[in-house]
Each structure stands twice: as C-alpha cells, then as structure tokens.
Scaffold this active site. Structure first.
Site, PDB file in Angstrom:
ATOM      1  N   SER A 105      37.939  37.553  35.072  1.00 53.47           N
ATOM      2  CA  SER A 105      36.900  36.770  34.410  1.00 53.47           C
ATOM      3  C   SER A 105      37.550  35.495  33.902  1.00 53.47           C
ATOM      4  CB  SER A 105      36.325  37.609  33.265  1.00 53.47           C
ATOM      5  OG  SER A 105      35.589  36.813  32.377  1.00 53.47           O
ATOM      6  N   LYS A 113      41.672  38.209  32.090  1.00 51.03           N
ATOM      7  CA  LYS A 113      40.965  37.026  31.602  1.00 51.03           C
ATOM      8  C   LYS A 113      41.833  35.830  31.935  1.00 51.03           C
ATOM      9  CE  LYS A 113      37.741  34.828  29.943  1.00 51.03           C
ATOM     10  NZ  LYS A 113      36.293  35.102  30.143  1.00 51.03           N
TER      11      LYS A 113
END
Lengths: 348, 348, 348, 348
Positions: free
Chosen positions: B215, B146
């Site tokens: 992401s 992330k």
C-alpha cells in the site's frame, strides 16, 4: 400463449446496438422485442448521459413500441450490457414459462414526482403490464420501472408557477422518484395497503415491494414499466424466481436461489438486483462510509459492492445491478430476481 | 517464544484511537503492540489525508517502535477499522501459533522508487522481519508493506538534480512503488528468482508474490514491513492461512479457506486481501470499466467490488481490502490471508 | 491598543506547521497568535480529513487559546496555505489599523444545528469577538465562522432520543450550518432584524450578511468565530476593506477594491472570499451545471471558478476562497474582504 | 469570397439541437454550416458520453460534410453551448472578414496515436483547411482539432498484433493525442521546425503552437480540424484575434485583447481558450493541487479556474474553454482566440 425470452448482449459502449444483429442471427425478430434493459457505464446519477445515448441508439434500431430502460452504473467488476426481452407468439407451443408485459405512464409532472400521483400512475401501468403478460399476482417476480427526475429547470419552472416540488436537490429527486414508483408496484401487486402509501412517502412507515426495481433518469418524462413473471401452465424453458437481500452483504439469500437452480440442472440467464447504502450509516452494526463520501455518490458505492458480491457468487459480471432501493426490499437491502433456463431433463 | 495476537477495533474516524483502551481492557499492554494496520476512509489515492491523520494519532498513542501501516479506502460496504497486532512473550506457554515480525527500510529516494533499489531494500527488511518472527519461509502467509509515492515536489527536485524518476504521474507512482515492494517480498521469500526482477519491473515478465500486500502513501518515506506467519511448533490459538484469488470474482478460492476454517470449528479474526482492476480491461472475457472511469480511480472500484464479495462471504465488513495488486497475486487477482482462531477442541 | 497583523504562510501539506518558524523569524511570538485560518487541500465536504489534520497539527504547535478555522478545498489554481493572525499589544504605538477578535460558542447540539439556537449562539459569540476587538459595528469587514455538521452517527442518535434534525443528508447539513451561522453574524452586526431570522432559515425570505464567511466541518462541535475590522483611530499599517460579489462572475466589484488599494499605493496581504453555485441553476440567465454534476460537489466547482477569477485579478493563488455562501452575500454571489498594507506614504 | 459567421446557441443538454432552428430563424441555412463546436457537460475525460451524444444529434440534424468537434467539460460557471460556424458565399459582398476551413484526416491507428504519424496527418489536414479558407499563414488565429484517444480495447488489440502504443493509460492517451495534434498544427503553420518534432514528442524540447486547441475523445477515430482566420482584404463584420496566456492566472494578456476590441467599439462573439494544470505542480512559484487530486482530473480543475477567470473578464459564461494544453501555448498556459464583431463605424 406468448412466452418471453431473455437475451443478453455485450456492449462496447452505450451507443452499441450491434447486439441486435446477434439477436437476429439467433432467430429472434426485432419486432418481437418488447423491452431493452441496459446497464450502461455512466455514473447512474443526474448527469449520466450514457443512458440517453443508449436510449436513442436503441430507439432508432428497434420498431416502435419496445420499451427502453437504461440504468447507469457498472461500478467495480460489472460489465456494460443490454438485456433484450422478446415475446414469441407460438400458440400452445410456447418456448418458455417466462412472460413479459410492458406499459408506459403519462408524463409525470414535476409537482407529481415523488408523490401520490406518481404512485398511482405507476400502479395503473403495472396492472396493465401484468394483464398483458397474463400473469397471476403471486407469479410476478420482477417489475422494472424507469422513472424521471427533477432537473434544475423543472424545479425553477414549477416554483415560478406557484407549485411545489418534493425536494430541491436534483440527485435527491432521483430517490423520491424511485420510491414513489416502487410504492406503485407494491400497491398494484397488493404487497401493501392503500392507506399506508402516504405515510410511506413521508418516511414514517416502512413499506416495500419485494419485486420492484426502479431507476431514475433525465432521459424519460414518463415511467416505463417492464414486468416479468411465470405463466401458470406447466414449466418449460426460461422462467424467473426471486428473493430479497436483507442487507447489502446478504449472500445467503441469493446463494439459496442459486443452489435451487443448480439442483434443478438450470443455468442462470440473467440476474436483476437492487443495491443501496443503508441510511443508518451502518451494516450489521458496523459503520459504512457510503453516506459521508462527498466524492462518490452512495448509489455508486452500493452498486460496486453488491455487484462484486453477485458476480462472485455467479461467476458472471454482466449482471443488472441498480442503485437506490427506496421501498424496494427492506431498508439497506433489495430485491433480486433471476431468470434461468432449465436443463433438458427438467421440463415437465 | 512470542506468540502474536490480532485484535480488531472499530474506528469512528481516522483519528480515533479509542480502540487502544478497548485493547487494554482486554488485557493487552500498549507496549506489546508491534503494528497497527489501519483501513481508513480516505480515497486511498495520492491526496488521502485520512492515512496521515491516523498515523499521527496512533504514533502519539503508542510507545515508539510500533509500525503503522495505514491503507486508505473503505469503499462500498467496508467499515473503517484498525487491526492491532500485539506480541506476547510467554515462554513455552505461547497463547497462539501466530507470529509477527516488523521492520523498516531506510528512506527510499525518489529516483529509487519503483526500481531495483526499492526491491532490494524491501527484500532485506522482509528477511529481517521473518527472522525476528522466527518463521520458516513456507510458513509466511502475509507480508504487508507500506511504501512511499512520488509527490510533484519530489519529482521536480529529482529532475532538478539531473536524476530521473520511474514515472511523472503521482497516482501512477503508487503502482510502481507497490510493485517494487511486492517484488521485494517475492525475492525475500524465494517465490521468484533474482534474475527476473528487472524484467518484472519492466513489465515484460509476469512475476508475483502470493503473500505480499503493498500500500503506497504520502505519509511515509521508508517502507514499513509487517510479516505474519505460523510458528513451526504445535497449533494453538490464532493462526493464519492464505490463498490467491485468480481474478476479482474468484469467490471459490476464498470459500475453500472459509470452509476449511469452519470445518476446524474456527472463527475468522481478520481477512487481509488485495484487489485490482484487471489491466486488460476485461474479467473472464467481459469488459469492465474501471480503467476508463475518469471520475473514480480504478483502485477504489476494485476495493469496493472485492470488499463487497468478501463481506458477503464472511458476513463481516471490517475487513482489510487494499487496492492495487501489482506483483501481488496473478494479474487481476490478489492474495488473501485469513487470521483465524481455533475453537477449543482444535488445539493439538 | 492592540493592532492585528496578518501573516500568510505556504503549506506543503495539511499537517505542515513550518510556517510558525517563519513567523517567529519575522519577530512574531507564537503566543500572540489569535487565529490560524487554513485553506487545506481536501474536498471541503463531509469527508475532508485535511481540515482535521491541520487543526490537530496547529493546535499542537500553538499555545492554547488560538482559534483554528480550517476550510477545505483548493480547487483549480488555488494554493494551500495558512493565514496567521497575531495581535500586538503595543500601547499607543499600534503597528496597524487592523483589529482581530475571536470567540467560541458552546457545542451546538445536532438538533440545534441549522436552527434558531445556532443563530443565537453565533450572534452572541460575534458580539463578544467584536467587543474584544474594540471595533465599531460598521467597521467590521470580515467575520469567519467555523461550524459543525451532522454526521450519520449524530443523526441516528438524535432520532433515537426522539428529537429531530434539520435535514438527514450529511453534505446538505453543511449548508444548513453555514446558513444559520451567517444569519447569526448578520443579526449581531445589525444587518438584519430579529424577526426575519426564522423566515430566512425557512428559505421564504432572502436575508444575508455582507461580511460573513462560514465553513462547516466534522472537526468542530462548537462554532469558532474570527472577526476582523478596522480601529476607529488614525490609519496605519494593515487594514481591511470589503465588498460583495453579486454573482460568481462579478469581477467588477472586486476590481474596484483592488483599484482603490492600488491608488493608495497599497499591497494586498490576503483576500477572503465566498463562492457558491447559484441555486437557480443559472448565472446571468445562462445555465450552469454545478448543481447537476453528481461527480463533483457544487462547492468544489464554485471555489475553482471564483478562485480562478480572483487569482487572475490579483496575480496571487494563495487566497482564501470558501464554498457555500448561504446567507453570505446575495444568492449566487458572496462577500469578499481584503486585508492590505498601506505604502509608506499613506499613513495619516 | 466566402465569409464565415459564428453563431452561438445555448443547450439544454448534450442532445439539444434546437439551436439549429434558431439559426434558421436568423437566416442561416443548415447546409452552409461548416462546423459545430460543442462545449458539452460531461467530464471531458475518457468516459464522457455527452460528446458522443452531441455528435450523434448534430450529425443527424445537419447535412453531411459539417465537422463536429465536441469538447466535454463545463466546470464551474461555464455554460453548455454550441458554436455554429457557417459560410456565406456572397461574391464580393462578403459579410465578414472571418474565414473558416475544415478538414478530416484518415483514421489514426492506435500505434500512430501520439506519435509522428499523427503529427503529419494533422499537419496535412491543417494545410488543406487553410487553403480552403484562403487564409495567409500569419492570419490564422485558431485551429481546433478533435482527436481520438486509446481505449482499453484498442490497447489490447494493438499489443496482440505485436505493435506498441505510446502509453497504456486511457486518460493519459488523451494528453498524447492532443500533444501530437497540436504539434501538427504548429508544423503546418511554420511555428516550429520539422526537426524538433520528435524531441517535442519525447518531452525533451519545449515546442508549441500559439493558435492550436486540441481536444481528445472516444467519439472520433480520425482528427477533425476547424481553422479560423482573417481574410487579407478589407475588414468587415466578424473577425478573429488571439493571444497566449502565459499561465493559468494570466488575466493581463486577455484583458489587453478585450481592451483593444472595446476600443474599436467591438462586441465579443465567442472566446476559445485552452487551460491546463502546470506540470511543475506550481503557478508563479506557489504549489497547486490539481495534479495530486485523485478525485477530480486535472483538466477539470483547469477548465473551472480558467473558465472562471475568462467569464469574469467578459461577463459571459458560454465560453469555449478546453482542458489539456500540451504543446498549445507555453507550459501551464494556453492560447486564447476571440471572435468579435466590429461596431457599425469600424468597417473600413
């Protein structure tokens, strides 16, 4: 007899009719074209002008009489394309088992849309199309209907003259129009009885066609019908088969058809499928978010997902996947028809 | 040794942490949770607040130290859910082959984002995570990162202090951040050599990781890393395998993994996949429209399509499908990792 | 008596509660805060998680009892912000004419939403709020209601227990909830008679409040009411006035209020406005496209347009403009309330 | 001399050319039409097919030689319409002060788009248009340019032949094309010097035209130029004036023009304005969210807001408001031109 041939051509944009030259080069005359079925790249919803653009371009390019059905929405991996259906009148030497019939209803008035009057108009057109195709009831595998929607102007005009409309949302009216058209198909093909129609329209009874595919758009006032089926005589060339996906992830149903075609040494020519967001908000018990996404219409989500699945199964992205499957297959699922070409050895 | 267990829980909304009770009821202690990987129902783009909401809710619910990775976007049939990864320290009696390692980088400065500094920070974190998981290089099957993005505020502040940013579009910055993070994974796992990094960032050389999944989101300033692999010892319980889809319709690669799992009598626990719109504007030679749709971001299209395919293949919609696969698998394709549980007879 | 003070603070994101420190620095105690009215940057529709994020963050930051009303949508030039309303109990030395009252209804059941039961629940809450504010009927200038919507889950659960819901679309349910809440305001303030309520709900009679402002969201189950009005005593400090825009381009109505404030040497503190797409599809006889845009919800269009107009008129973009004005002002228009601070010389 | 007359006609859809009959009924011959400027109801972005549809319909309806400029996007209160500009060759008895000139460049190659070559091509066309209109440099108040964008196909083809493009995003290319076209206008009108062009393209120098209005679209390969100005002779009938909004909420600049027209007893015929999201992410120091909204393009937000403001100020919604004002007015603002008709007493 007249066999039908399905040709699929790519499109560089909604107004691209260059596929016609390609068709001619393959030896198909423009005046044998009975229908152009487009998958254009608009949003497939109310303000999708790609459909109108494609309709005008093809209407200009083809002789009068060919029916145009433009369905918007090539979400995800889907590729914009046109499917041309031509008819070859070749005596006993028909090139294929596939048969096509087309018909157009009278204009559907705004207060008829989504109601019994639209059901009956479509049913009559389907019967005309089936007779012209000379296909038995149980040999019909695909009935495509392009149907109108309600615009703000039509809703207001209807109210002004004291009549009512089935709903006051323009996007919502697309669903009602698709639903009534599909019940018309089911009625004509004797898939449902006459006495369940009103309850089905009211949503109190589940009733559906296993071969209907309806698409609504602002570019038509009438309903355009294109019917595909198999001739009853011996099998050759292109033919069509169909199944029903029971939900949006039902790969197995489609895989069975594909396996059967492969077993026969056949090649897929085109796939016609319907997709919709299950109205319960769930698929196989798990929540989906297509109905609560206020940024992207649920029909767009459904086309993207089912398009992704069918493209993966076939390895082909220029498929006809249309969104909004009201009374088209079971709730949350939808009909799938596949036109395929038999290998050399399989004619009989 | 510490085996890892993957639990998947449904979510009624981004802030729903009730799955934790479910976990406890199954006998897993909250303080054994190493990572929460969410698939939340926002747009997965810059202004996706479902990720932030989920991050806050889980950070409040879990003991400090658990890493949260929230990925937005459950387009199409995908179902919002959380994947919890817990670690069981059980001596020689490890319940599973699966291993997990987590790590967090220092905050990535706006002028480092999408550049070599981010690559190196992530590479170091991946190595730390791998060592803590005690997994060999070639036994790593999934590395989730992330990573942050650039906000308008950050871009302006960076310009004001005379520094530069990799790009000035906020949505575009997500791609740069994912790309640099993924190159960091590839570097740490020796999938690529150090000397191609800069060329890869510049887009002049194709270089990718076969197990990275990155992401981006506004809810983090650092990069959060979650690494999954298999222990080198004998096989039991949950384990992980992986492949690479070569394009967005590559069902065959995934089917082969699924067939192998089925052959071993196993059950799929969770699928982690990446999806992206091929930057050439085509898939297998046919045009797609994901890059020219100004209404729906291409990452949304890609998730919907690949999500539809994988849900169809597995019959399950609560899968982790993340959009934007820069340097994650080949161009247009992406890595797929599957955690599965062996049947009783398959422990060895 | 207790005067109210309106403070407006900027927000760097939906979860940003740093404005509270700013408030404290200005000398306002957190426990005097009666309401937080947020304009957050989500889509303002069903899946707007910015509202939930803001609600949680402020609920955590403030003492119990403060009502939070989060309205999504800062389209166009609008700037995300929070409006904090504090109450100063200062005996005869009230700092301002402005008065605030808050109240919360019991949870609205899904089968009550958009129906008479919701109207009555809101009407009772408005009366409680008005009494606590000690404001005369005709001195109420703004009543804000945050009300629930129907989720897919709630619709299904209601159907399962044999009850009905007012509509089956989640986005559509927001309009029904806003409408019923606004009729509740109109009823409590004696703007409409009890016997027109049902006809108004049915859409056969036009009935509206000139001071109601309702916003629906998934983050509440009850209706939250915030009422602002002027005390009957002598005028000082902050006060409130209001008007009604007769359509979405009615600049003149608002300009008159602004001119009057300017003539009194006053300064605008905050503007609260409602905006909606005229349901006839026209404004002053010309077609608009807000109702036929399937990509962007009509409430988003309306907020952007009215926000642009009001920001231009005031030179300020951190205004509260909320979309969907069912029974809030005339069809196509909406109420506008302005809190303003008199200049030194204007106290009397 | 040839005076120009601006007629504005409503549109029931992008393909509605019925306004031409209206024009003829007013006594204007179709072959005197020099330009059709449409505000159509698509998204105004890459996949806006309403522009193409309108272009085709008007090209079919009008004699060759009329230039069509279709600009998509009627967000918020804006009403779709077409502005027809006709030229009346009537010797010394010219009906109006207004003058029009049109010109078309050669096709802009993909590797020229957004670069110096496009600037020069547009500059030359603007000069040709100005000469044909016979308008002095300082009497030009509006130069509209329709310019091409980069499609995925064009980008790939350019890369294949070893050439480069200014950017690889299709939506982003619209901004580059508008920027280069506007610098061409500024260069031709001597608003900027030749030696700042490259720096302006590179973004290191701020340079802008106060009368340019550029709109990009997939429906053109060349740049279409429409120039409006006033004749140097005595004043009669329609004429044009202009100003520059310094930001998106600068109502005052426009109000001054409107006040002046009203003081002269004039009537507004049409307003042409540009709108854009300030690239700093702020307006007058407050954050806006147009650049971080991944669901709705910033040009759509900007049109809605500025359209709302101008419609409120004029009481008219069929205005030409175009999005994306790169090098068109100051950053965050944009040029506004107003064609107005003097009252009877004001001719001199």
């Amino acid at each position: 007899m007249s066999g039908a041939l399905v040709h699929r051509v790519e499109a560089s944009g909604p107004g691209d009719v260059s596929g016609l030259s390609e068709l001619i080069a393959r030896g198909t005359l423009p005046d044998s074209v009975r229908a152009v079925i487009g998958k254009t790249e608009g949003n497939g919803c109310v303000n999708d002008f790609s459909r109108d653009l494609a309709s005008r371009a093809w209407s200009d390019a083809l002789p009068k009489g060919a029916v145009t059905v433009m369905s918007g929405g090539t979400e995800g991996v889907l590729s914009p394309h046109f499917t041309l259906i031509a008819e070859h009148d070749s005596g006993s030497d028909s090139p294929s088992t596939l048969r096509v019939g087309v018909a157009v209803t009278d204009p559907i008035a705004p207060d008829e849309l989504g109601r019994r009057a639209q059901v009956d108009a479509v049913a009559a057109a389907v019967t005309r199309a089936r007779h012209s195709a000379d296909v038995d009831l149980h040999q019909v595998h695909f009935v495509l209907v392009k149907c109108p929607l309600l615009t703000s102007e039509a809703i207001n005009a209807t109210h002004r003259r004291g009549a009512s409309v089935v709903c006051t949302g323009t996007y919502e009216s697309m669903a009602h129009s698709r639903g009534a058209a599909s019940l018309g198909v089911a009625l004509a093909l004797e898939e449902i009885a006459d006495d369940v129609i009103q309850a089905a329209l009211d949503g109190t009874v589940e009733a559906w066609s296993s071969v209907a595919s309806a698409s609504a758009g602002v570019e038509v006032r009438s309903c355009h019908v294109v019917l595909l089926g198999n001739a009853r005589e011996h099998q050759r060339g292109q033919r069509i088969c169909s199944t029903v996906m029971r939900d949006a992830v039902d790969a197995a149903s489609v895989q069975r058809l594909l396996d059967k075609i492969a077993a026969d040494g056949g090649q897929v020519v085109q796939v016609f499928a319907k997709a919709e967001a299950d109205q319960t908000g769930t698929i196989r018990g798990r929540r989906h978010t297509m109905l609560t996404d206020s940024d992207v219409a649920s029909t767009r989500h459904a086309r993207a997902a089912v398009g992704g699945l069918l493209s993966g199964l076939t390895g082909d992205t220029a498929l006809y996947v249309s969104g909004g499957a009201e009374h088209q297959g079971p709730a949350g699922g939808g009909p799938v028809a596949i036109v395929w070409e038999a290998g050399n050895g399989s004619d009989a």
